[in-house]
Design a protein around this motif. Structure first.
Motif, short mmCIF file in Angstrom:
data_model
loop_
_atom_site.label_atom_id
_atom_site.label_comp_id
_atom_site.label_asym_id
_atom_site.label_seq_id
_atom_site.Cartn_x
_atom_site.Cartn_y
_atom_site.Cartn_z
N GLY A 132 15.96 -0.21 0.13
CA GLY A 132 16.41 -1.55 0.94
C GLY A 132 15.44 -2.05 1.73
O GLY A 132 15.17 -3.17 2.02
N ASN A 133 14.89 -1.04 2.65
CA ASN A 133 13.96 -1.53 3.65
C ASN A 133 12.68 -2.15 3.14
O ASN A 133 12.28 -3.17 3.81
N LEU A 134 12.04 -1.81 1.98
CA LEU A 134 11.16 -2.52 1.23
C LEU A 134 11.57 -3.66 0.98
O LEU A 134 10.61 -4.76 1.12
N GLY A 135 12.55 -4.00 0.54
CA GLY A 135 13.14 -5.19 -0.07
C GLY A 135 13.23 -6.13 1.20
O GLY A 135 12.87 -7.42 0.95
N THR A 136 13.88 -5.52 2.24
CA THR A 136 13.89 -6.47 3.57
C THR A 136 12.60 -6.96 4.10
O THR A 136 12.14 -8.06 4.35
N LEU A 137 11.59 -6.05 3.89
CA LEU A 137 10.32 -6.35 4.34
C LEU A 137 9.73 -7.50 3.73
O LEU A 137 8.74 -8.32 3.68
N PHE A 138 9.84 -7.43 2.44
CA PHE A 138 9.18 -8.25 1.38
C PHE A 138 9.81 -9.76 1.23
O PHE A 138 9.18 -10.53 1.32
N VAL A 160 0.82 -1.18 -0.07
CA VAL A 160 0.03 -0.03 0.06
C VAL A 160 0.93 1.23 0.01
O VAL A 160 1.45 1.28 0.83
N LEU A 161 0.83 2.01 -1.03
CA LEU A 161 1.53 3.27 -1.26
C LEU A 161 0.82 4.51 -0.95
O LEU A 161 -0.01 4.43 -1.52
N ALA A 203 -0.25 -9.35 9.43
CA ALA A 203 0.79 -8.37 10.05
C ALA A 203 0.92 -7.26 9.09
O ALA A 203 0.67 -7.56 7.65
N VAL A 204 1.03 -6.17 9.73
CA VAL A 204 1.28 -4.88 8.85
C VAL A 204 2.67 -4.38 9.04
O VAL A 204 2.99 -3.96 10.54
N ASP A 205 3.47 -4.49 7.99
CA ASP A 205 4.89 -3.89 8.26
C ASP A 205 4.92 -2.33 7.58
O ASP A 205 4.10 -2.26 6.51
N VAL A 206 5.62 -1.17 8.23
CA VAL A 206 5.67 -0.17 7.85
C VAL A 206 6.89 0.57 7.63
O VAL A 206 7.76 0.15 8.49
N VAL A 207 7.00 1.17 6.52
CA VAL A 207 8.28 1.95 6.33
C VAL A 207 7.64 3.44 6.41
O VAL A 207 6.74 4.01 5.43
N ARG A 265 -0.50 -13.94 5.42
CA ARG A 265 -0.93 -12.80 4.67
C ARG A 265 -0.18 -11.32 5.33
O ARG A 265 -0.09 -11.26 6.56
N ARG A 266 0.19 -10.55 4.43
CA ARG A 266 0.91 -9.29 5.10
C ARG A 266 0.60 -8.13 4.22
O ARG A 266 0.29 -8.22 3.30
N ILE A 267 0.33 -6.97 5.22
CA ILE A 267 0.46 -5.56 4.28
C ILE A 267 1.64 -5.02 4.62
O ILE A 267 2.34 -4.85 5.83
N VAL A 268 2.18 -4.29 3.62
CA VAL A 268 3.21 -3.37 3.87
C VAL A 268 3.05 -2.08 3.21
O VAL A 268 2.72 -1.81 1.97
#
Length: 621
Positions: A223-229, A45-46, A185-189, A153-156
């Protein structure tokens, strides 16, 4: 006959209380082989609110930086991994709050990223514009609907500010989803977020069991998005051409040519394969067993090869690796000695390979096993050298297996990793050169410490067996409540050419070719899972390559990637499935790929990253 020395991994003692707490349960428990889970369903989600047009992301707009990061995710997503995309604030530039706060669209449904979906997604991202409001709470509900109600399932979420549409307050929506029993879970940057917005975004991650990370520019966002995915998709990616080794000895075994294969351990059964090798050829066999949650104490994997006959084949080579704690990867390999005088001939030049299974037991679930087979002779010796181009910057992020290890050269490489991740890099080394590896981690002040948390680095040689890190034998550094910078140094170690006169003196550095480096923050407790920490990896290669012709092993056509044959590399550097595949990007498009992700403790750090290992070489019995 001169069988290869055996290598055994042994753990030094830990403090008595800690040892008792960690090892006592494992002594009576048989190691469990997990089922292979499906890749996580993820929706990105952007935030496309008006503030994303600000030009403060390292000399470019936040929107341009976000496009770069999202495009990178699309390019590197495994084909089998379901990925969706939702945006908010993208279409309504006006001031009507009711209309602006309903401005969220599903750009891509959650589906596998095949070639057509990948191309379509990149085209849509290129057309993004930033315009309106920030309805975080609204889109959380919609994103949860996008993912359905079952599976992993995850939301980023990527956002640069506070919700401008509450109610509903975003953190309350996150609690609401959890209270409904929705298992996601919801991961957030947080992208250049002010402190007030950071508090709100961290709350979303905390209450759903996700991760939070800050990003200040395009590279850190990528980098952070790549790590979360990656955390949602896999930790170790087992690859190879599917094969089913015999469970009943050499007579029923399939014939394997040079290449990499993917098999599985079932119950406590060993695996057998036939292989062609003349007395003027050298053979390499490497095997890697992969678990999701880790092995029980005493688990062992052994590879051996030799002419078939009475007893177990071992006249050509025998190597083994043993875990005294919980490892997610056990890997070992060996090479036969050079010269026909050192080899026992096999009838019709057909020998037998055995991968001994002291990992699983009767009733355990199947466990993936990678088998790498290579041959060196006068023909491969004449092949031209071919090494992958080292990567830098965001492209140098570590991969998640030997085959997807990222090629790097001397220098310092930086990225963020999640606790429990164990990324791989690779570097090409020749006899006479010296390798030094320095890996550092920055532990944040709010890190959820536990007694057993540790920071470690492991070096593997071209046979895919662990080499000694440093003279005190420590692979890991206990964190024990520390914050700030923690570093581990391996080396300097000189790369030598193995022969019969060397045993434990080489410490595993007697095989020129492709060396692999793995780093990890290991933490057995759930509390730290997924916490992002910045790391650096500094590689120094010194010394002058020694003149002469080392063995050149050919590992087959690039079967796991479906590519044309590649030339064997000089001075022992791997090629084909063993080298070209390793140089390939971690794009998840390998035949027979198995996506595996672990909790804390992924990779090879034993005892959840706190163990100390000593490598001993012994002559085969």
């Amino acid at each position: 006959m001169h069988p290869s020395p055996r290598r055994r991994r042994v753990l030094a003692a830990l403090p008595v209380l800690l040892l008792t707490a960690l090892l006592a349960p494992a002594a009576s428990a048989s190691p469990a082989a997990p089922e292979t889970p499906e890749p996580a369903r993820i929706v990105l989600v952007l935030d496309l609110s008006g503030s994303m047009n600000e030009n403060d992301a390292g000399g470019r707009t936040r929107l341009a930086a976000a496009k770069q990061a999202v495009t990178r995710i699309i390019e590197t997503a495994p084909e089998q991994a379901p990925l969706g995309l939702r945006v908010y604030g993208a279409t309504y530039p006006g001031q009507d709050k009711k209309q602006g706060c309903a401005d969220t669209q599903q750009v891509l449904p959650v589906a596998a990223m095949d070639r057509a979906a990948r191309a379509d997604a990149k085209k849509r991202v290129e057309g993004f514009t930033a315009a309106g409001f920030t309805p975080i709470g609204v889109y959380l509900r919609e994103a949860a609907k996008d993912l359905g109600t079952t599976g992993n399932r995850r939301i980023v979420l990527v956002s640069d500010g506070e919700d401008t549409c509450a109610p509903p307050p975003p953190c309350d929506v996150a609690r609401e989803l959890k209270a409904q029993g929705v298992d996601l879970a919801v991961d957030v940057v947080g992208f250049r977020t002010p402190s007030s917005a950071r508090t709100q975004l961290k709350c979303i991650a905390d209450v759903t069991g996700g991760s939070y990370a800050d990003a200040q520019d395009a590279d850190s966002l990528t980098g952070n998005l790549g790590t979360l995915f990656r955390k949602g998709w896999r930790t170790y990616q087992a690859t190879g051409k599917p094969v089913s080794g015999s469970l009943n000895g050499c007579q029923d075994a399939p014939l394997v040519a040079p290449g990499q294969y993917l098999d599985k351990f079932t119950g406590g059964r060993d695996l057998y394969y036939k292989v062609k090798k003349r007395t003027d050829q050298r053979l390499q066999v490497s095997a890697t067993a992969v678990a999701e949650q880790g092995y029980g104490r005493g688990s062992m994997i052994t590879v051996a090869a030799g002419p078939p006959g009475d007893g177990q084949p071992r006249a050509w080579l025998r190597e083994f690796d043993q875990s005294m704690g919980w490892a997610n990867v056990i890997t070992t390999g060996g090479r036969s000695k050079p010269g026909s005088g050192n080899d026992e001939p096999a009838p019709d030049d057909t020998g037998c390979i055995i991968v001994e299974n002291d990992v699983t037991k009767s009733g355990d679930k199947p466990m993936p096993v990678e088998l790498l087979v290579g041959i060196a002779d006068a023909t491969t010796q004449q092949a031209g050298a071919r090494t992958p181009e080292p990567r830098t910057g965001a492209d140098a992020e570590g991969g998640f297996s030997f085959n997807s290890a990222t090629p790097i050269g001397p220098g310092t490489h930086r990225q963020s990793i999640a606790v429990g991740e164990a990324p791989f890099w690779r570097v090409e080394l020749k006899a006479g050169q010296k390798l030094t590896v320095k890996a550092g981690v920055d532990i944040p002040a709010d890190f959820p410490h536990a007694t057993t948390a540790g920071w470690g680095v492991t070096v593997y040689n071209a046979q895919r067996e662990a080499a000694q890190c440093n003279t005190d034998h420590n692979l890991t550094e206990l964190i024990r409540g520390r914050t700030g910078r923690i570093e581990r140094v391996c080396g300097p170690w000189e790369i030598t050419e193995g022969d019969d006169t060397k045993s434990s003196a080489s410490k595993g550095y007697d095989v020129p070719g492709t060396y692999y480096i793995q780093a990890q923050v290991a933490e057995p407790g759930d509390k730290a899972k997924g916490v992002l920490v910045p790391i650096s990896l500094t590689v120094d290669v010194s010394g002058t390559p020694r003149p002469g012709n080392g063995p050149v092993f050919f590992f087959g056509d690039d079967a796991t990637q479906g590519k044309a044959p590649s030339a064997a590399n000089g001075d022992g550097t791997q090629s084909g499935t063993g080298g070209a595949t390793a140089a390939a990007r971690d794009d998840g498009r390998s035949v027979g790929e198995i996506a595996l992700w672990a909790g804390a403790g992924a990779g090879v750090l034993l005892l959840c990253g706190i163990a100390v290992r000593v490598l001993l070489r012994r002559r085969a019995a």
